[in-house]
Structures are given as structure tokens and as C-alpha cells.
Motif scaffolding. Structure first.
Motif, mmCIF file in Angstrom:
data_model
loop_
_atom_site.group_PDB
_atom_site.id
_atom_site.type_symbol
_atom_site.label_atom_id
_atom_site.label_comp_id
_atom_site.label_asym_id
_atom_site.label_seq_id
_atom_site.Cartn_x
_atom_site.Cartn_y
_atom_site.Cartn_z
ATOM 1 N N GLY A 277 0.835 -1.193 0.000
ATOM 2 C CA GLY A 277 0.000 0.000 0.000
ATOM 3 C C GLY A 277 0.864 1.234 0.000
ATOM 4 N N ASP A 278 0.602 2.131 -0.937
ATOM 5 C CA ASP A 278 1.360 3.372 -1.002
ATOM 6 C C ASP A 278 0.895 4.276 0.110
ATOM 7 N N ASP A 279 1.762 4.488 1.090
ATOM 8 C CA ASP A 279 1.348 5.335 2.178
ATOM 9 C C ASP A 279 2.134 6.639 2.190
ATOM 10 N N ASP A 280 2.486 7.089 0.998
ATOM 11 C CA ASP A 280 3.148 8.377 0.927
ATOM 12 C C ASP A 280 2.116 9.476 1.112
ATOM 13 N N HIS A 281 2.497 10.458 1.853
ATOM 14 C CA HIS A 281 1.591 11.567 2.155
ATOM 15 C C HIS A 281 1.839 12.656 1.133
ATOM 16 N N ASP A 282 1.012 12.706 0.113
ATOM 17 C CA ASP A 282 1.168 13.684 -0.942
ATOM 18 C C ASP A 282 0.596 15.014 -0.481
ATOM 19 N N GLU A 283 1.446 15.912 -0.052
ATOM 20 C CA GLU A 283 0.981 17.160 0.523
ATOM 21 C C GLU A 283 1.411 18.326 -0.350
ATOM 22 N N ALA A 284 0.466 18.903 -1.038
ATOM 23 C CA ALA A 284 0.739 20.137 -1.765
ATOM 24 C C ALA A 284 0.578 21.276 -0.775
ATOM 25 N N GLY A 285 1.264 22.354 -0.995
ATOM 26 C CA GLY A 285 1.300 23.392 0.001
ATOM 27 C C GLY A 285 0.187 24.412 -0.047
ATOM 28 N N ARG A 286 -0.608 24.490 -1.094
ATOM 29 C CA ARG A 286 -1.557 25.594 -1.169
ATOM 30 C C ARG A 286 -2.939 25.206 -0.687
ATOM 31 N N THR A 287 -3.664 26.189 -0.194
ATOM 32 C CA THR A 287 -5.017 25.979 0.301
ATOM 33 C C THR A 287 -6.003 26.325 -0.802
ATOM 34 N N VAL A 288 -7.002 25.478 -0.980
ATOM 35 C CA VAL A 288 -8.042 25.703 -1.980
ATOM 36 C C VAL A 288 -9.338 25.965 -1.231
ATOM 37 N N THR A 289 -10.098 26.978 -1.660
ATOM 38 C CA THR A 289 -11.366 27.297 -1.010
ATOM 39 C C THR A 289 -12.486 27.338 -2.042
ATOM 40 N N GLY A 290 -13.724 27.324 -1.569
ATOM 41 C CA GLY A 290 -14.884 27.333 -2.461
ATOM 42 C C GLY A 290 -15.248 25.929 -2.879
ATOM 43 N N PHE A 291 -16.560 25.694 -3.057
ATOM 44 C CA PHE A 291 -17.021 24.342 -3.354
ATOM 45 C C PHE A 291 -16.388 23.767 -4.614
ATOM 46 N N TRP A 292 -16.532 24.429 -5.761
ATOM 47 C CA TRP A 292 -16.080 23.845 -7.016
ATOM 48 C C TRP A 292 -14.574 23.646 -7.088
ATOM 49 N N PRO A 293 -13.765 24.591 -6.615
ATOM 50 C CA PRO A 293 -12.317 24.317 -6.624
ATOM 51 C C PRO A 293 -11.929 23.137 -5.721
ATOM 52 N N VAL A 294 -12.526 23.049 -4.523
ATOM 53 C CA VAL A 294 -12.220 21.938 -3.617
ATOM 54 C C VAL A 294 -12.739 20.628 -4.207
ATOM 55 N N TYR A 295 -13.975 20.632 -4.676
ATOM 56 C CA TYR A 295 -14.584 19.443 -5.268
ATOM 57 C C TYR A 295 -13.732 18.931 -6.427
ATOM 58 N N SER A 296 -13.366 19.821 -7.349
ATOM 59 C CA SER A 296 -12.614 19.382 -8.531
ATOM 60 C C SER A 296 -11.203 18.926 -8.161
ATOM 61 N N THR A 297 -10.589 19.551 -7.171
ATOM 62 C CA THR A 297 -9.269 19.114 -6.715
ATOM 63 C C THR A 297 -9.355 17.711 -6.119
ATOM 64 N N ALA A 298 -10.329 17.489 -5.239
ATOM 65 C CA ALA A 298 -10.499 16.178 -4.602
ATOM 66 C C ALA A 298 -10.868 15.112 -5.639
ATOM 67 N N PHE A 299 -11.798 15.439 -6.538
ATOM 68 C CA PHE A 299 -12.207 14.492 -7.571
ATOM 69 C C PHE A 299 -11.013 14.083 -8.428
ATOM 70 N N THR A 300 -10.262 15.070 -8.898
ATOM 71 C CA THR A 300 -9.137 14.803 -9.788
ATOM 72 C C THR A 300 -8.058 13.981 -9.101
ATOM 73 N N ALA A 301 -7.745 14.330 -7.854
ATOM 74 C CA ALA A 301 -6.706 13.595 -7.118
ATOM 75 C C ALA A 301 -7.072 12.119 -6.985
ATOM 76 N N VAL A 302 -8.303 11.839 -6.605
ATOM 77 C CA VAL A 302 -8.725 10.446 -6.417
ATOM 78 C C VAL A 302 -8.927 9.750 -7.755
ATOM 79 N N PHE A 303 -9.534 10.428 -8.718
ATOM 80 C CA PHE A 303 -9.797 9.809 -10.014
ATOM 81 C C PHE A 303 -8.507 9.335 -10.670
ATOM 82 N N ILE A 304 -7.482 10.155 -10.613
ATOM 83 C CA ILE A 304 -6.207 9.791 -11.240
ATOM 84 C C ILE A 304 -5.507 8.691 -10.449
ATOM 85 N N SER A 305 -5.518 8.794 -9.123
ATOM 86 C CA SER A 305 -4.750 7.834 -8.324
ATOM 87 C C SER A 305 -5.396 6.456 -8.236
#
Length: 193
Positions: A90-118
């Protein structure tokens, strides 16, 4: 078509255990510390549902093969999953980008894209396809989707507590033993049924 509750519980249990030590749980945890957790959960859940649909479709195609071939492929996939988990793959690397994302659509699309690709070719996607081929697509889809969404929610709510109290190696070993047992069971069914 009948809805088999045991198939749902089996899918939920296997996928839940396999996803706990996975990189997407840590991605959910990391995103939840910098973004609104509910928005992250909506994004990760949508990505998981898309992947479950793809996996169930692949599993449904596998189920068109002759019964013995399906059971042998299923046993091989379960054995592969057991090896990956027992080896600590199991890949247990903590992929931590440094910037904060706010607002529904930016957060939603960031989370969706991260999981969809991985999640492409991930153990849980392979296991879902395998279960759909042998246990039926609907209970597998429901059990797998609920398990994936539950792990994401768990990571967002109590992820830090789990990481501190339960060693991920223990979780991986329990999941690996379960997968090895299912591989053996499926092989027995292939040659006796």
C-alpha cells in the motif's frame, strides 16, 4: 436478478480493508486539513463512484467467460491482492501540496481529480471488478462504493486518530489474509463446482 446481501457485505468488507492503508485515504486526510472536509468528501465520493462503475463494467464483461475461467481469474486476482497487501505494497506516501483551496467547485474538482487519477488500476478497482464478475454487479457496486466513501469520510473525521492508534501494517495484514482466504476458496470452487 436477485440482490445478494452477503455479496454486498463481502464487497464492503474487502474494499474497506483494502482502502484503509491506501494512498487515497491519506490524500483525503491531507486535503481535509487544508480544505473544507465536506467538499472534499463530495469530490472523492464522486470519483469513487465513477471508478466503481468502470470496475463493475469490467467485471460484468469478465463474467461472460466460462465459469471455470472466471473462477481461476478471480482466484488469481484475489491472490495478487493478498500478495500486495501482505508485502506492504500500500502506497502510504503523504502527498501534501502546500496551497489551500477554497470554495465548493475548486475543492470538489481538486479532490475528484486527485482520487480519479490515483485510483486507476488500484487494488480496490481490481477487487471490485473481480467481485462483480463472481458475486453480481449490483451488490458489488453498492458495497464497494459505500466502503470507499466510508473510508474517505473516516479519513476526514478520525484519520489522525487511526493513524496514531492502529498500525497500517496490521490493517494490511488483515486485508491480505482475507484476500488469500478468498483466493483459496475460489480455487476450491473452481475445481469442485
Amino acid at each position: 436478478m436477485t440482490f445478494d446481501p452477503l455479496a454486498l457485505v463481502t464487497a464492503f468488507g474487502l474494499i474497506f480493508l483494502a482502502e484503509l492503508p491506501d494512498k487515497t485515504m491519506f490524500a483525503s486526510l491531507a486535503m481535509g486539513t487544508r480544505m473544507r472536509p465536506l467538499y472534499v468528501w463530495f469530490g472523492t465520493s464522486t470519483a469513487f463512484i465513477v471508478h466503481v462503475a468502470i470496475a463493475v463494467g469490467a467485471g460484468s464483461l469478465i463474467s461472460l467467460l466460462p465459469g471455470m475461467a472466471v473462477k481461476l481469474v478471480s482466484a488469481a486476482l484475489f491472490a495478487f491482492g493478498a500478495v500486495v497487501l501482505l508485502r506492504g505494497g500500500g502506497d502510504d506516501d503523504h502527498d501534501e501540496a502546500g496551497r489551500t483551496v477554497t470554495g465548493f467547485w475548486p475543492v470538489y474538482s481538486t479532490a475528484f481529480t486527485a482520487v480519479f487519477i490515483s485510483e486507476w488500476g488500484d487494488l480496490t478497482q481490481i477487487t471490485t471488478a473481480n467481485l462483480a464478475a463472481t458475486n453480481g454487479w449490483l451488490p458489488t457496486a453498492v458495497g464497494s462504493a459505500v466502503a470507499l466513501m466510508s473510508v474517505s469520510a473516516l479519513a476526514l473525521v478520525v484519520g489522525r486518530f487511526i493513524a496514531k492508534k492502529v498500525p497500517l501494517k496490521t490493517i494490511q495484514r488483515v486485508g491480505g489474509v482475507c484476500m488469500a482466504g478468498l483466493a483459496a476458496w475460489t480455487l476450491v470452487e473452481a475445481f469442485t463446482g
